[in-house]
Design an enzyme around this catalytic site. Sequence first.
Site, short mmCIF file in Angstrom:
data_model
loop_
_atom_site.label_atom_id
_atom_site.label_comp_id
_atom_site.label_asym_id
_atom_site.label_seq_id
_atom_site.Cartn_x
_atom_site.Cartn_y
_atom_site.Cartn_z
N ALA A 159 78.99 36.13 24.46
CA ALA A 159 78.03 36.19 23.36
C ALA A 159 78.70 36.16 22.00
O ALA A 159 78.04 36.39 20.98
CB ALA A 159 77.19 37.46 23.48
N ASP A 189 84.83 36.88 32.66
CA ASP A 189 84.71 37.25 31.24
C ASP A 189 84.46 38.74 31.04
O ASP A 189 84.54 39.22 29.91
CB ASP A 189 83.57 36.45 30.60
CG ASP A 189 83.46 36.67 29.10
OD1 ASP A 189 84.51 36.60 28.42
OD2 ASP A 189 82.34 36.92 28.60
N ARG A 237 78.38 41.30 34.03
CA ARG A 237 78.98 42.61 33.81
C ARG A 237 80.09 42.82 34.81
O ARG A 237 80.02 42.39 35.97
CB ARG A 237 77.94 43.74 33.96
CG ARG A 237 76.98 43.87 32.77
CD ARG A 237 77.72 44.31 31.52
NE ARG A 237 76.84 44.52 30.38
CZ ARG A 237 76.53 43.61 29.47
NH1 ARG A 237 77.00 42.37 29.61
NH2 ARG A 237 75.74 43.90 28.45
N GLU A 283 86.60 48.06 29.98
CA GLU A 283 86.94 47.17 28.87
C GLU A 283 87.38 47.97 27.66
O GLU A 283 86.66 48.86 27.22
CB GLU A 283 85.74 46.29 28.53
CG GLU A 283 85.35 45.34 29.66
CD GLU A 283 84.20 44.39 29.30
OE1 GLU A 283 83.65 44.52 28.18
OE2 GLU A 283 83.88 43.53 30.13
N HIS A 292 85.44 39.21 27.35
CA HIS A 292 84.01 39.42 27.11
C HIS A 292 83.55 38.65 25.88
O HIS A 292 83.02 39.22 24.91
CB HIS A 292 83.70 40.92 26.95
CG HIS A 292 82.27 41.25 27.30
ND1 HIS A 292 81.91 42.46 27.85
CD2 HIS A 292 81.12 40.55 27.17
CE1 HIS A 292 80.59 42.48 28.03
NE2 HIS A 292 80.10 41.33 27.62
#
Length: 360
Positions: A332, A305, A281, A310, A329
């Site tokens: 995932a 990342d 995070r 954001e 980000h």
Amino acid sequence: RGGGQQVTATHQSSPDHVRSVCTEGRPPGKGRALRLDLAAAPAEWAHMAKTILVTAPRLEPAGLALLEAAGCRIDFVPPETPRATMERMLATTAYDGVLSRFVPISGAAMASCPSLRVISRAAAGTDVIDIDAATARGIAVLRADGANAQSVAEFTIGLILACARDIPTHDRTTQGGGWERSRLGLELHGRCLGLVGYGRIARGVARIALALGLRVAAWTPRILQAGDIAPVEPVASLQDLLRRADVLSLHAPLTAGTAGLIGAAELALLPAGAILVNTARGGQVDEAALAEALRAGHLRAAAIDVRPAEPPPARTVLSDVPNLILTPHMGAATTVARAATARMAAAQLLDALDGRPLPP
């Protein structure tokens, strides 16, 4: 996560007599994720049509099919001004549950929708949810814990390799017509990977790293109570981990205790030429201090990342910093992980609303 504690609280607000169990492995307060035991929920809840808000323009078919099969009315938040639109929708529609993607949900937004009973995250973190406000209103907050762990672990290893072998720099140079071979890469075999956090993602990173021949050490505040984690070595303090980590990878949730965890003093403890990767995070790394450590040459490279905000502004302290990989980000962001998190989030949302027990 590493011998976390469990905290139980009973709420007498809507829904009545919902027992919420904190299983996040941290003290009560900010950052708690709530689990429901709705076995005593009114039986009629299971037969009522449910109105669900998805805080994204779409939901993967694996999750959407579950909601549609349950007869839910489903609304989606369009991509334009998503937060303002979501808040307006909550204030004007009696939603039973929210399937949450990326849009932050404030306490005021929850208060504007008195019918709201469950927020189910299609993600592992809860930092975009005002947990204290949800707790006060008796709203359960659920996580798709572990559904994306393998994808994030693979991405983390990819970033480590890219940093160690300067892959982005070599690509840009060669694409531009160059043939620069003077900068040598870093062989990872035999070096130490330090993990901050030791949940499912960190354990996945450890498995791949061990196969590559790295030595792996891990620290969490309760790592020494976690039992035998061999061949990973538990480390008693963050400072000890930093001193030995040729590669430092962050996998802790964002809480009051981890915000600003890695600053100038911590970066200085890393060995010269170390690599830092953050796929956890934003907000855990002091970005100005990181930029300075890279410019000064103390760190070989870093890959980030996740950011404190954001999307971040177009220009930040990390703009134009050498030997830095920035990604939006994407840890995932695989078809498998997106489908798995959507399926788990939808299933848990329906289970909670229908009063069925949730998995531990």
